[in-house]
Enzyme design. Structure first.
Site, PDB file in Angstrom:
ATOM      1  N   ARG A 151       0.845  -1.207   0.000  1.00 56.35           N
ATOM      2  CA  ARG A 151       0.000   0.000   0.000  1.00 56.35           C
ATOM      3  C   ARG A 151       0.875   1.249   0.000  1.00 56.35           C
ATOM      4  NH1 ARG A 151      -1.502   1.701   4.673  1.00 56.35           N
ATOM      5  NH2 ARG A 151      -2.145  -0.320   5.469  1.00 56.35           N
ATOM      6  N   ASP A 163      -8.089  19.333 -13.755  1.00 56.63           N
ATOM      7  CA  ASP A 163      -8.421  17.969 -14.176  1.00 56.63           C
ATOM      8  C   ASP A 163      -8.185  17.917 -15.681  1.00 56.63           C
ATOM      9  OD1 ASP A 163      -9.746  15.692 -15.125  1.00 56.63           O
ATOM     10  OD2 ASP A 163     -11.267  15.751 -13.549  1.00 56.63           O
ATOM     11  N   TYR A 166     -16.992  17.231 -13.849  1.00 57.17           N
ATOM     12  CA  TYR A 166     -17.391  15.829 -13.831  1.00 57.17           C
ATOM     13  C   TYR A 166     -18.413  15.615 -12.704  1.00 57.17           C
ATOM     14  CZ  TYR A 166     -17.009  10.790 -13.405  1.00 57.17           C
ATOM     15  OH  TYR A 166     -17.295   9.455 -13.335  1.00 57.17           O
ATOM     16  N   LYS A 206      -9.762   6.902 -18.516  1.00 58.66           N
ATOM     17  CA  LYS A 206     -10.195   7.423 -19.817  1.00 58.66           C
ATOM     18  C   LYS A 206      -9.063   7.288 -20.843  1.00 58.66           C
ATOM     19  CE  LYS A 206     -13.659   8.194 -17.169  1.00 58.66           C
ATOM     20  NZ  LYS A 206     -13.902   9.441 -16.491  1.00 58.66           N
TER      21      LYS A 206
HETATM   22  C1  LIG Z   1     -14.197   9.891 -15.218  1.00 66.05           C
HETATM   23  C2  LIG Z   1     -13.739  11.229 -14.761  1.00 66.05           C
HETATM   24  C3  LIG Z   1     -13.372  11.458 -13.426  1.00 66.05           C
HETATM   25  C4  LIG Z   1     -13.489  10.389 -12.360  1.00 66.05           C
HETATM   26  O1  LIG Z   1     -12.648   9.332 -12.602  1.00 66.05           O
HETATM   27  P1  LIG Z   1     -12.941   7.787 -12.173  1.00 66.05           P
HETATM   28  O2  LIG Z   1     -11.740   7.104 -12.668  1.00 66.05           O
HETATM   29  O3  LIG Z   1     -14.210   7.387 -12.855  1.00 66.05           O
HETATM   30  O4  LIG Z   1     -13.091   7.784 -10.693  1.00 66.05           O
HETATM   31  C5  LIG Z   1     -12.905  12.711 -13.089  1.00 66.05           C
HETATM   32  N1  LIG Z   1     -12.833  13.699 -14.003  1.00 66.05           N
HETATM   33  C6  LIG Z   1     -13.197  13.522 -15.287  1.00 66.05           C
HETATM   34  C7  LIG Z   1     -13.086  14.658 -16.239  1.00 66.05           C
HETATM   35  C8  LIG Z   1     -13.657  12.291 -15.706  1.00 66.05           C
HETATM   36  O5  LIG Z   1     -14.040  12.130 -16.980  1.00 66.05           O
END
Ligand SMILES: *Cc1c(COP(=O)(O)O)cnc(C)c1O
Length: 388
Positions: A51, A175, A103, A200
């Site tokens: 961890r 982000d 998001y 993604k």
């Molecule tokens: C999917 C997404 C998240 C969250 O990510 P997870 O891996 O689903 O927890 C955060 N920001 C954006 C822009 C996203 O598309």
């Protein structure tokens, strides 16, 4: 090994990775061990418990840091875990100024999880950096934004907002999930932190949920590593390996995502059944010039308003055969979704309408299929919508 001047296409493939010293294996081993033998008490080789640290994760973090031009990357088990770790660097009574149109899961962390611990957040359309400066409060400790935003694909000026943040002594977190470092590097534009859902584009094959935070601020990185091990939202070694594998093709994938999305956005804009297309690569997008300045390409995501009702939007999505009707984005396969019902259902209806997320809004993640097949599929969707 890549050098400091290697291009991103080279770093995707090599950064953070070395041939295995035992066997010479050119791919990073998946180290599943939870614990590591020590020569004596405290005399370990950099790893004591998985961890706290894991060699496969270290390789992934090295690659992710290099891609964002950061000194550090801290990997998590999801994008939401990465976001939460950043917010856990704050304390009760602190305020976060957040871009609107974030998001849905990020909004939910603010609204349903951290609010009860006294963390306050306000949401603002950050297209005008002067409004950001006005909205900063004495207790604002973090600016947070997504650009291009989700699902409206608004573009915010990272350099201008980073200037505002710096002048007020507040870190800016971006982000960068939609753009990826191939198209946009927020740290180079003045941001303090970059957050990714590696689920993604970075992994790119819709088979891992993961996240990461990158920064060149040593104190913040220490704190994030501490939170990674203390709160424990760590990615598995196998998932780290899969993201490393996915990253190797990030450069070529993003070129193709952008090329296909650009063509499809132009085609949609001329389509009689489409009211409005939102894509930063179109001259009709209000952030077009800014996107051209701060991004190397407008990305693979398109949102558009289908002329018509919820029933017509639903018929459109049901008729698609190449696009899957599904949440998420950034994979090799094309996806289509209905934000009001699917990804952004956690927003109150008034908040959705204020953002422009209407019943006819459809979001597309353009994959790597032949774009002619994608256009034919969308055309079949429009024909089905017309029959409702
Ligand atoms: C999917 C997404 C998240 C969250 O990510 P997870 O891996 O689903 O927890 C955060 N920001 C954006 C822009 C996203 O598309």
């Amino acid at each position: 090994m890549p050098t400091a001047s290697s291009s991103l296409d080279t770093l995707c493939i090599h950064a953070g990775q070395h041939a295995d010293p035992l066997s010479g294996a050119v791919m990073t081993p998946i180290v599943l061990a939870t614990t590591f033998a020590q020569d004596g008490p405290g005399a370990h080789k950099g790893y004591d418990y998985s961890r706290a640290g894991n060699p496969t994760r270290t390789a992934l973090e090295g690659c992710l840091a290099a891609l964002e031009g950061a000194r550090h990357a801290v990997a998590f088990g999801s994008g939401c875990a990465a976001t939460t770790a950043v917010l856990l660097t704050l304390k009760s009574g602190d305020h976060v100024l957040c871009g609107d149109d974030v998001y849905g899961g990020t909004f939910r962390i603010f609204d349903k999880v951290l609010k009860q611990f006294g963390l306050e957040a306000t949401f603002l359309d950050m297209r005008d950096p002067a409004r950001v400066a006005e909205a900063i409060r004495p207790n604002t400790r973090l600016l947070w934004m997504e650009t291009p935003s989700n699902p409206m694909l608004k573009v915010f000026d990272i350099a201008a907002i980073a200037d505002v943040a710096r002048s007020r002594g507040v870190p800016l977190a971006v982000d960068n999930t939609f753009a990826t470092p191939m198209l946009q590097q927020p740290l180079a534009l003045g941001a303090t932190l970059v957050v990714h859902s590696t689920t993604k584009y970075l992994n790119g094959h819709s088979d891992v949920v993961g996240g990461a935070v990158m920064t060149s601020d040593d104190a913040l990185a220490d704190r994030l590593h501490f939170l990674q091990k203390s709160v424990g939202g760590v990615p598995s070694p196998f998932d780290c390996y899969l993201v490393l594998r996915g990253l190797k093709t990030l450069g070529v994938r993003m070129k193709r995502h952008v090329e296909s999305a650009r063509g499809i956005a132009e085609w949609l804009e001329k389509h009689p059944r489409v009211a409005h297309v939102r894509y930063p690569g179109l001259a009709s997008h209000e952030g077009h010039a800014l996107a051209a300045r701060q991004m190397k390409g407008p990305g693979g995501m398109i949102s558009f308003d289908l002329r018509g009702s919820l029933a017509q939007a639903s018929a459109f999505l049901r008729a698609l055969r190449v696009f899957a009707c599904a949440e998420s984005l950034g994979g090799v396969e094309s996806l289509a979704e209905h934000p009001a019902i699917m990804t952004h259902a956690s927003l109150a209806p008034e908040a959705r309408h204020a953002l422009g997320i209407g019943d006819g809004l459809i979001r597309l993640s353009i994959g790597l299929e032949d774009p002619r097949d994608l256009v034919a599929d969308l055309e079949a969707g429009f024909a089905a919508a017309a029959r409702v």
